[in-house]
Write a protein that holds these residues in place. Structure first.
Motif, mmCIF file in Angstrom:
data_model
loop_
_atom_site.group_PDB
_atom_site.id
_atom_site.type_symbol
_atom_site.label_atom_id
_atom_site.label_comp_id
_atom_site.label_asym_id
_atom_site.label_seq_id
_atom_site.Cartn_x
_atom_site.Cartn_y
_atom_site.Cartn_z
ATOM 1 N N UNK A 45 -16.192 1.375 -3.229
ATOM 2 C CA UNK A 45 -15.904 -0.121 -2.667
ATOM 3 C C UNK A 45 -14.613 -0.199 -2.196
ATOM 4 N N UNK A 46 -14.287 -1.200 -1.417
ATOM 5 C CA UNK A 46 -13.174 -1.641 -0.574
ATOM 6 C C UNK A 46 -12.026 -1.494 -1.679
ATOM 7 N N UNK A 47 -12.067 -2.142 -2.853
ATOM 8 C CA UNK A 47 -11.289 -2.325 -3.844
ATOM 9 C C UNK A 47 -10.743 -0.894 -4.213
ATOM 10 N N UNK A 48 -11.724 0.192 -4.420
ATOM 11 C CA UNK A 48 -11.354 1.752 -4.714
ATOM 12 C C UNK A 48 -10.670 2.098 -3.732
ATOM 13 N N UNK A 49 -10.848 1.665 -2.410
ATOM 14 C CA UNK A 49 -9.905 2.655 -1.355
ATOM 15 C C UNK A 49 -8.477 1.716 -1.692
ATOM 16 N N UNK A 50 -8.464 0.641 -1.762
ATOM 17 C CA UNK A 50 -7.062 -0.075 -1.820
ATOM 18 C C UNK A 50 -6.316 0.302 -3.227
ATOM 19 N N UNK A 51 -7.102 0.851 -4.292
ATOM 20 C CA UNK A 51 -6.361 1.051 -5.509
ATOM 21 C C UNK A 51 -5.720 2.606 -5.377
ATOM 22 N N UNK A 52 -6.065 3.259 -4.156
ATOM 23 C CA UNK A 52 -5.468 4.694 -4.155
ATOM 24 C C UNK A 52 -4.621 4.776 -2.819
ATOM 25 N N UNK A 53 -4.695 3.733 -2.018
ATOM 26 C CA UNK A 53 -3.837 3.586 -0.891
ATOM 27 C C UNK A 53 -3.458 1.953 -0.536
ATOM 28 N N UNK A 54 -2.544 1.622 -0.346
ATOM 29 C CA UNK A 54 -1.843 -0.008 -0.228
ATOM 30 C C UNK A 54 -2.387 -0.338 1.184
ATOM 31 N N UNK A 55 -2.830 0.422 1.974
ATOM 32 C CA UNK A 55 -2.776 0.150 3.456
ATOM 33 C C UNK A 55 -3.312 1.240 4.404
ATOM 34 N N UNK A 56 -3.999 0.959 5.300
ATOM 35 C CA UNK A 56 -4.552 1.794 6.357
ATOM 36 C C UNK A 56 -3.419 2.793 6.811
ATOM 37 N N UNK A 57 -2.188 2.493 7.105
ATOM 38 C CA UNK A 57 -1.248 3.358 7.557
ATOM 39 C C UNK A 57 -0.857 4.480 6.496
ATOM 40 N N UNK A 58 -0.911 3.776 5.401
ATOM 41 C CA UNK A 58 -0.402 5.088 4.312
ATOM 42 C C UNK A 58 -1.529 5.944 4.188
ATOM 43 N N UNK A 59 -2.859 5.450 4.282
ATOM 44 C CA UNK A 59 -4.081 6.359 4.186
ATOM 45 C C UNK A 59 -3.958 7.182 5.280
ATOM 46 N N UNK A 60 -3.865 6.832 6.617
ATOM 47 C CA UNK A 60 -3.562 7.706 7.742
ATOM 48 C C UNK A 60 -2.518 8.798 7.604
ATOM 49 N N UNK A 61 -1.400 8.496 7.177
ATOM 50 C CA UNK A 61 -0.108 9.230 6.979
ATOM 51 C C UNK A 61 -0.512 10.521 5.856
ATOM 52 N N UNK A 62 -1.565 10.114 4.976
ATOM 53 C CA UNK A 62 -1.957 10.879 3.889
ATOM 54 C C UNK A 62 -2.918 11.922 4.381
#
Length: 358
Positions: A45-62
């Motif tokens: 779910x979208x919520x599962x993504x945000x539970x691991x990463x607070x935003x798209x840029x944080x996810x991109x850097x990871x």
């Protein structure tokens, strides 16, 4: 069927999100990538993504950090025995990762625009690049120690290292923006030739530094991962300097005064974005450094990310920010000196820190 623990399930979901995000960023670029599509790719779910990463840029850097660390684990170059040989080997390891076409350029192309777009990212990025210059410069100094005439300032090779990193960074950005323009062999040759330039580089201690304070308390740090060597360790005796991401250039003060037995603990008030950015930038240089330099010439300082502030707390720093600058000296498993503020690392590293705690 084996039931996963909550921590195991969260780690599995995080891995699925990273894999899905890697595909989405590669195909769409950072700006056009969608969290909903990433969630769909990951079957979460979208919520599962945000539970691991607070935003798209944080996810991109990871995602970029994971890729950089994976690439750093596979040797591509034979270590050099001279300055020119090591710099050539380092350049070859870097140009091997340059994109060859538009598809390969997709992941990295948006990194610098994101860095430049936000001062909260740009300032830490600038300090991380300075830290990389220090680490590469120390490796060059250990490989070929510069001569120091009696009574002269401490000679160093930091400006040489920074010039090499400037060359490689510029070539990498052009390769991402204009695939096919950069000639890898020319980049390698240029870095080899830089080894012969004389930069008249030297280091002077800070004019003002806080006084080191005597201490006598146990040192019980948690285990950590050294980003320079990509290995786990437990910080032992020596200098530990806790630096916010706006103060990383101050690591050199501790290194020069102590002789190199320094653990640099990187802390930040925005760990979701700045911890993966730290991992990414350090891995880009240290991964190649481990391949290009003989192990005895690797820089002695260790660099640790401390996202939760647990290592900082063990050093007595209970609240951290991007401006934090605190240092301790550890001997025989006990903290014997502390300092706080600009110049703290130099204060506990020099003779001023050798206090009588009896």
């Amino acid at each position: 069927m084996v039931r996963l623990s909550r921590a195991e399930a969260q780690e599995r979901n995080r891995a699925k999100v990273l894999a899905a995000a890697r595909d989405e960023f590669a195909s769409q670029g950072f700006r056009d990538a969608k969290i909903d599509v990433i969630a769909e790719r990951a079957e979460l779910t979208r919520g599962a993504v945000y539970s691991n990463f607070p935003g798209k840029r944080a996810l991109y850097f990871a995602v970029l950090a994971e890729l950089a660390e994976e690439a750093a684990g596979a040797p591509h170059a034979v270590p050099g025995e001279t300055l020119a040989g090591a710099l050539g080997a380092l350049a070859r390891s870097r140009v091997a990762a340059f994109p060859l076409d538009d598809d390969q350029a997709g992941l990295a192309r948006d990194l610098m625009p994101e860095v430049l777009a936000d001062e909260r990212v740009r300032r830490p990025f600038a300090q991380l690049v300075k830290l990389n210059g220090l680490l590469l410069g120390l490796a060059l100094e250990r490989l070929d120690p510069p001569e120091r005439p009696p009574g002269s300032p401490i000679p160093r090779r930091i400006r040489l290292a920074e010039t090499v990193l400037t060359t490689l960074h510029g070539a990498g950005q052009l390769a991402a923006a204009a695939p096919g323009f950069v000639e890898p062999f020319d980049v390698v040759s240029a870095c080899e030739r830089l080894a012969g330039l004389a930069f008249n580089d030297w280091w002077a201690p800070p004019v003002i530094a806080p006084a080191a304070q005597p201490a006598d308390r146990p040192w019980s740090p948690p285990g950590a991962v050294d980003l320079v060597r990509a290995e786990s360790f437990v910080p032992a005796d020596g200098v530990v300097v806790v630096l916010g991401t706006h103060r990383l250039a101050a690591a050199e003060e501790a290194v020069r005064a102590s002789g190199g037995d320094v653990t640099v603990v990187v802390v930040t008030s925005e760990p979701a974005e700045l911890v993966p950015l730290t991992r990414l930038i350090v891995a880009e240089v240290c991964g190649g450094l481990r391949q290009a330099f003989p192990e005895p010439s690797w820089p002695r300082p260790r660099v640790v990310c401390d996202p939760a502030g647990t290592l900082a707390a063990a050093a007595g720093v209970l609240a951290v920010s991007d401006e934090t600058e605190v240092a301790i000296r550890v001997e025989r498993g006990r903290i014997i000196a502390t300092a706080d503020g600009r110049g703290a690392g130099h204060a506990v590293s020099g003779e001023v820190s050798r206090v009588d705690t009896a």
